[in-house]
Design a protein around this motif. Structure first.
Motif, PDB file in Angstrom:
ATOM      1  N   MET A   4       0.835  -1.206   0.000  1.00  0.00           N
ATOM      2  CA  MET A   4       0.000   0.000   0.000  1.00  0.00           C
ATOM      3  C   MET A   4       0.871   1.258   0.000  1.00  0.00           C
ATOM      4  N   GLU A  88     -12.161   7.520  -0.523  1.00  0.00           N
ATOM      5  CA  GLU A  88     -12.881   6.665  -1.486  1.00  0.00           C
ATOM      6  C   GLU A  88     -13.086   7.445  -2.782  1.00  0.00           C
ATOM      7  N   LYS A 122      -4.959   1.477  -4.895  1.00  0.00           N
ATOM      8  CA  LYS A 122      -6.104   0.829  -5.532  1.00  0.00           C
ATOM      9  C   LYS A 122      -7.267   0.543  -4.570  1.00  0.00           C
ATOM     10  N   SER A 123      -6.956   0.370  -3.300  1.00  0.00           N
ATOM     11  CA  SER A 123      -8.016   0.033  -2.332  1.00  0.00           C
ATOM     12  C   SER A 123      -9.062   1.143  -2.206  1.00  0.00           C
ATOM     13  N   LYS A 124      -8.722   2.355  -2.681  1.00  0.00           N
ATOM     14  CA  LYS A 124      -9.651   3.472  -2.521  1.00  0.00           C
ATOM     15  C   LYS A 124     -10.730   3.501  -3.605  1.00  0.00           C
ATOM     16  N   ASN A 216      -1.263   0.063  -7.803  1.00  0.00           N
ATOM     17  CA  ASN A 216      -1.365  -1.145  -6.972  1.00  0.00           C
ATOM     18  C   ASN A 216      -0.022  -1.468  -6.307  1.00  0.00           C
TER      19      ASN A 216
END
Ligand SMILES: O=C[C@H](O)[C@H](O)[C@H](O)COP(=O)(O)O
Length: 225
Positions: A4, A88, A122-124, A216
């Motif tokens: 991350m 987000e 990428k998690s957002k 990523n």
């Protein structure tokens, strides 16, 4: 460095390619922005001539640490570009911001810019906003009343704390973290919230981002609206 952090670094460093000589740059806040400012500092050392307006005291400190010159809105009417992180990002580029409590000044530098570039790991990227509790900045006086009125809109507001004390924003205000569940109409929700007495600003950024740079940890993708 974990994946991350690598992703935040890659996305942040990619964003400086959008910064050109003589630009006035809005500097967002957060751990992804940290990497962008660090890289920007390197380019300034190499001769890039820019000035930034920071969205938090922490960002101002990083800019000073890395040698990025700062200015303010008494001298600059419009920013060429603002680069900021997000908590987000949905498919329509609507954002939830304010995880670090800097949402008010971040919205000012986003509104004042010709272009808003968002840098995220990428998690957002999410199909719908709302898993992340929506930060809402409120005036300290009567925040309990403001929280009750926000609850009537369907949220469960929680006063943000840090080290067991109420967190105070750079503007001297409080943050309510409001779980609404899935937010299907961010524009409508922002309008409902912003008209409540005591609400200073919401972390919903609707129709503001032009470009999202996402990584990523090994690759970078640039998505434009
Ligand atoms: O108030 C904080 C900001 O909205 C940040 O840009 C956001 O929380 C993302 O921060 P990070 O890059 O640390 O995940």
């Amino acid at each position: 460095m974990n994946d991350m952090d690598k992703a935040k670094k890659l996305a942040g460093e990619e964003a400086v390619h959008y910064v050109k000589n003589e630009m006035k740059v809005g500097l967002g806040s957060g751990s992804t922005v940290y990497w962008m400012i660090r890289k920007l500092g390197e380019l300034v050392q190499q001769g890039l001539d820019i000035e930034g307006i920071p969205s938090s005291n922490q960002t101002a400190q990083w800019a000073k640490d890395f040698g990025v010159p700062l200015t303010d809105f008494s001298k600059v009417a419009q920013l060429d570009i603002t680069i900021d992180g997000a908590d987000e990002v949905d498919r329509d580029f609507h954002l939830i911001k304010g995880g670090g409590g800097a949402l008010f000044r971040e919205k000012v530098i986003a509104m004042a810019a010709k272009e808003l570039i968002i840098i995220v790991d990428k998690s957002k990227l999410v199909p719908h906003l709302g898993s992340y509790p929506l930060p809402v900045e409120v005036l300290p006086f009567g925040w309990e009343v403001t929280a009750k009125n926000i609850a009537l809109l369907g949220a469960q507001p929680i006063i943000r704390k840090k080290d067991e004390q109420i967190f105070v924003s750079d503007n001297g205000n409080y943050i309510l973290d409001c779980s609404f569940g899935e937010i299907n109409d961010p524009k409508k929700l922002h309008k409902q919230l912003i008209q409540l007495v005591g609400v200073v600003e919401t972390g919903l950024f609707v129709n503001m981002a032009n470009t999202v740079i996402v990584s990523n940890g090994s690759e970078v993708e640039v998505i434009t609206s």
